[in-house]
Design an enzyme around this catalytic site. Structure first.
Site, PDB file in Angstrom:
ATOM      1  N   ARG A  88       0.818  -1.211   0.000  1.00 14.69           N
ATOM      2  CA  ARG A  88       0.000   0.000   0.000  1.00 14.69           C
ATOM      3  C   ARG A  88       0.851   1.260   0.000  1.00 14.69           C
ATOM      4  NH1 ARG A  88      -4.867  -2.476   2.559  1.00 14.69           N
ATOM      5  NH2 ARG A  88      -6.453  -0.897   2.562  1.00 14.69           N
ATOM      6  N   ARG A 127     -22.150  -2.948   3.565  1.00 14.61           N
ATOM      7  CA  ARG A 127     -21.764  -4.372   3.652  1.00 14.61           C
ATOM      8  C   ARG A 127     -21.789  -4.899   5.087  1.00 14.61           C
ATOM      9  NH1 ARG A 127     -15.298  -4.507   2.296  1.00 14.61           N
ATOM     10  NH2 ARG A 127     -14.817  -3.023   3.917  1.00 14.61           N
ATOM     11  N   ARG A 161     -17.877  -3.993   9.984  1.00 18.47           N
ATOM     12  CA  ARG A 161     -16.550  -3.515  10.381  1.00 18.47           C
ATOM     13  C   ARG A 161     -16.650  -2.118  10.987  1.00 18.47           C
ATOM     14  NH1 ARG A 161     -12.607  -4.710   5.318  1.00 18.47           N
ATOM     15  NH2 ARG A 161     -11.865  -2.664   5.930  1.00 18.47           N
ATOM     16  N   ARG A 172      -9.871   6.506   4.195  1.00 10.70           N
ATOM     17  CA  ARG A 172      -9.208   5.355   3.549  1.00 10.70           C
ATOM     18  C   ARG A 172      -8.985   5.631   2.058  1.00 10.70           C
ATOM     19  NH1 ARG A 172     -13.427   1.078   5.563  1.00 10.70           N
ATOM     20  NH2 ARG A 172     -12.505  -0.295   4.010  1.00 10.70           N
TER      21      ARG A 172
HETATM   22  P1  AP5 Z   1     -14.751  -6.084  -1.014  1.00  4.58           P
HETATM   23  O1  AP5 Z   1     -14.407  -7.237  -1.892  1.00  4.58           O
HETATM   24  O2  AP5 Z   1     -14.877  -6.328   0.454  1.00  4.58           O
HETATM   25  O3  AP5 Z   1     -13.749  -4.872  -1.290  1.00  4.58           O
HETATM   26  P2  AP5 Z   1     -12.230  -4.673  -0.885  1.00  4.58           P
HETATM   27  O4  AP5 Z   1     -11.563  -4.039  -2.055  1.00  4.58           O
HETATM   28  O5  AP5 Z   1     -11.661  -5.930  -0.330  1.00  4.58           O
HETATM   29  O6  AP5 Z   1     -12.460  -3.584   0.243  1.00  4.58           O
HETATM   30  P3  AP5 Z   1     -11.894  -3.428   1.698  1.00  4.58           P
HETATM   31  O7  AP5 Z   1     -12.780  -2.387   2.346  1.00  4.58           O
HETATM   32  O8  AP5 Z   1     -11.774  -4.714   2.421  1.00  4.58           O
HETATM   33  O9  AP5 Z   1     -10.516  -2.831   1.370  1.00  4.58           O
HETATM   34  P4  AP5 Z   1      -9.624  -1.956   2.218  1.00  4.58           P
HETATM   35  O10 AP5 Z   1      -8.446  -1.889   1.362  1.00  4.58           O
HETATM   36  O11 AP5 Z   1     -10.176  -0.650   2.663  1.00  4.58           O
HETATM   37  O12 AP5 Z   1      -9.581  -2.746   3.606  1.00  4.58           O
HETATM   38  P5  AP5 Z   1      -8.470  -3.669   4.247  1.00  4.58           P
HETATM   39  O13 AP5 Z   1      -9.167  -4.707   5.016  1.00  4.58           O
HETATM   40  O14 AP5 Z   1      -7.445  -4.075   3.264  1.00  4.58           O
HETATM   41  O15 AP5 Z   1     -16.103  -5.447  -1.563  1.00  4.58           O
HETATM   42  C1  AP5 Z   1     -16.781  -4.399  -0.881  1.00  4.58           C
HETATM   43  C2  AP5 Z   1     -18.314  -4.582  -1.022  1.00  4.58           C
HETATM   44  O16 AP5 Z   1     -18.669  -4.436  -2.388  1.00  4.58           O
HETATM   45  C3  AP5 Z   1     -18.826  -5.963  -0.606  1.00  4.58           C
HETATM   46  O17 AP5 Z   1     -20.103  -5.800  -0.006  1.00  4.58           O
HETATM   47  C4  AP5 Z   1     -18.966  -6.737  -1.933  1.00  4.58           C
HETATM   48  O18 AP5 Z   1     -19.968  -7.745  -1.893  1.00  4.58           O
HETATM   49  C5  AP5 Z   1     -19.307  -5.619  -2.893  1.00  4.58           C
HETATM   50  N1  AP5 Z   1     -18.760  -5.842  -4.238  1.00  4.58           N
HETATM   51  C6  AP5 Z   1     -17.510  -6.274  -4.567  1.00  4.58           C
HETATM   52  N2  AP5 Z   1     -17.352  -6.326  -5.908  1.00  4.58           N
HETATM   53  C7  AP5 Z   1     -18.540  -5.875  -6.436  1.00  4.58           C
HETATM   54  C8  AP5 Z   1     -18.998  -5.691  -7.784  1.00  4.58           C
HETATM   55  N3  AP5 Z   1     -18.220  -5.952  -8.842  1.00  4.58           N
HETATM   56  N4  AP5 Z   1     -20.264  -5.221  -7.948  1.00  4.58           N
HETATM   57  C9  AP5 Z   1     -21.072  -4.935  -6.870  1.00  4.58           C
HETATM   58  N5  AP5 Z   1     -20.687  -5.120  -5.571  1.00  4.58           N
HETATM   59  C10 AP5 Z   1     -19.430  -5.579  -5.366  1.00  4.58           C
HETATM   60  O19 AP5 Z   1      -7.745  -2.638   5.244  1.00  4.58           O
HETATM   61  C11 AP5 Z   1      -8.400  -2.140   6.400  1.00  4.58           C
HETATM   62  C12 AP5 Z   1      -7.430  -1.281   7.201  1.00  4.58           C
HETATM   63  O20 AP5 Z   1      -6.311  -2.100   7.653  1.00  4.58           O
HETATM   64  C13 AP5 Z   1      -6.772  -0.138   6.426  1.00  4.58           C
HETATM   65  O21 AP5 Z   1      -7.571   1.023   6.417  1.00  4.58           O
HETATM   66  C14 AP5 Z   1      -5.451   0.047   7.242  1.00  4.58           C
HETATM   67  O22 AP5 Z   1      -5.673   0.746   8.432  1.00  4.58           O
HETATM   68  C15 AP5 Z   1      -5.078  -1.387   7.598  1.00  4.58           C
HETATM   69  N6  AP5 Z   1      -4.201  -2.020   6.587  1.00  4.58           N
HETATM   70  C16 AP5 Z   1      -4.499  -3.138   5.854  1.00  4.58           C
HETATM   71  N7  AP5 Z   1      -3.479  -3.456   5.030  1.00  4.58           N
HETATM   72  C17 AP5 Z   1      -2.508  -2.514   5.259  1.00  4.58           C
HETATM   73  C18 AP5 Z   1      -1.224  -2.297   4.696  1.00  4.58           C
HETATM   74  N8  AP5 Z   1      -0.735  -3.090   3.725  1.00  4.58           N
HETATM   75  N9  AP5 Z   1      -0.506  -1.245   5.156  1.00  4.58           N
HETATM   76  C19 AP5 Z   1      -0.974  -0.430   6.133  1.00  4.58           C
HETATM   77  N10 AP5 Z   1      -2.201  -0.584   6.698  1.00  4.58           N
HETATM   78  C20 AP5 Z   1      -2.960  -1.617   6.259  1.00  4.58           C
END
Ligand code: AP5
Length: 214
Positions: A88, A127, A161, A172
């Site tokens: 990221r 979601r 969440r 974000r």
């Molecule tokens: P979903 O598939 O859940 O989307 P996603 O891209 O995985 O979204 P996230 O919110 O999980 O991503 P994020 O990057 O913010 O969170 P993360 O957990 O990595 O889909 C979302 C919704 O849309 C669902 O309801 C789904 O059904 C629907 N949907 C999907 N595709 C669709 C389509 N084509 N059409 C219609 N509907 C659809 O990170 C969380 C936190 O963790 C960050 O903010 C940060 O604080 C920390 N963190 C995590 N990784 C790191 C890192 N590498 N470095 C630093 N901090 C980090």
């Protein structure tokens, strides 16, 4: 194959990772899921990460890279990795190259899920998941078939969440634009980036990704 799924919050990285795991037997390495597990278990990493995640900001590069290192070390070399939400930042992209070399792997593809950010706020704030099996649902787009009962395991407990509120989602998104999007040109220069229309249906996105990996 080792691939990165790249895209802003809600782009569908988790959804498409689950499909790839099902269809190709790859392993999903989601730093978000790993951090949430650490928060739940109240490990030292989890205690440190919680407030940062609740604000929608990024956890330190070292913490997430150590999590990825440990996962890669525990995986059979023949199992492909899907990096979901990692790297990221530019520093994480560099660390990933080092970790892949250390574990005898190479990066094959970066798949960018191209999306309309306004639609993502709606996707994320609606979601929820089954508290027992983790199956994903949405207030408008994917309700359980029987109201209040998980289609997969029959549980009646669901959760959301804490960072899925509009204010945190906006932070974000900002973090993505400022720190994550700038790593794309480096991968483009290596000729390994492919873009997929993340606004298409979940099935169509999965098919487009499958075509790229064929
Ligand atoms: P979903 O598939 O859940 O989307 P996603 O891209 O995985 O979204 P996230 O919110 O999980 O991503 P994020 O990057 O913010 O969170 P993360 O957990 O990595 O889909 C979302 C919704 O849309 C669902 O309801 C789904 O059904 C629907 N949907 C999907 N595709 C669709 C389509 N084509 N059409 C219609 N509907 C659809 O990170 C969380 C936190 O963790 C960050 O903010 C940060 O604080 C920390 N963190 C995590 N990784 C790191 C890192 N590498 N470095 C630093 N901090 C980090």
């Amino acid at each position: 194959m080792n691939i990165i799924l790249l895209g802003p919050p809600g782009a569908g990285k988790g959804t498409q990772s689950a499909r790839l795991v099902e269809r190709h037997g790859m392993r999903q390495l989601s730093t978000g899921d790993m951090l949430r597990a650490a928060v739940k278990a109240q490990t030292p990493v989890g205690i440190k990460a919680k407030a940062v995640m609740d604000r929608g900001e990024l956890v330190s590069d070292e913490i997430v890279s150590e999590l990825i290192d440990a996962e890669l070390a525990a995986m059979p070399a023949s199992t492909g990795a899907i990096f979901d939400g990692y790297p990221r930042t530019a520093a994480q992209a560099e660390m990933l190259d080092m970790l892949l070399a250390k574990h005898g792997r190479k990066l094959d593809r970066v798949i960018e899920l191209a999306v309309d950010e306004d639609a993502l706020v709606d996707r994320i704030t609606g979601r929820f998941t089954c508290a027992r099996c983790g199956a994903g649902y949405h207030d408008r787009y994917k309700q359980p078939k029987a109201a209040g009962v998980c289609d997969e395991c029959g549980s009646t407990e669901f959760k959301r969440r804490p960072d899925d509120n509009e204010e945190t989602v906006r932070t974000r998104m900002q973090e993505y634009r400022a720190k994550t999007a700038p790593i794309l040109p480096g991968y483009e220069a290596r000729g390994i980036v492919a873009q997929v229309d993340g606004m298409a249906s979940i099935d169509d996105v999965a098919e487009a990704i499958d075509d790229l990996l064929a």
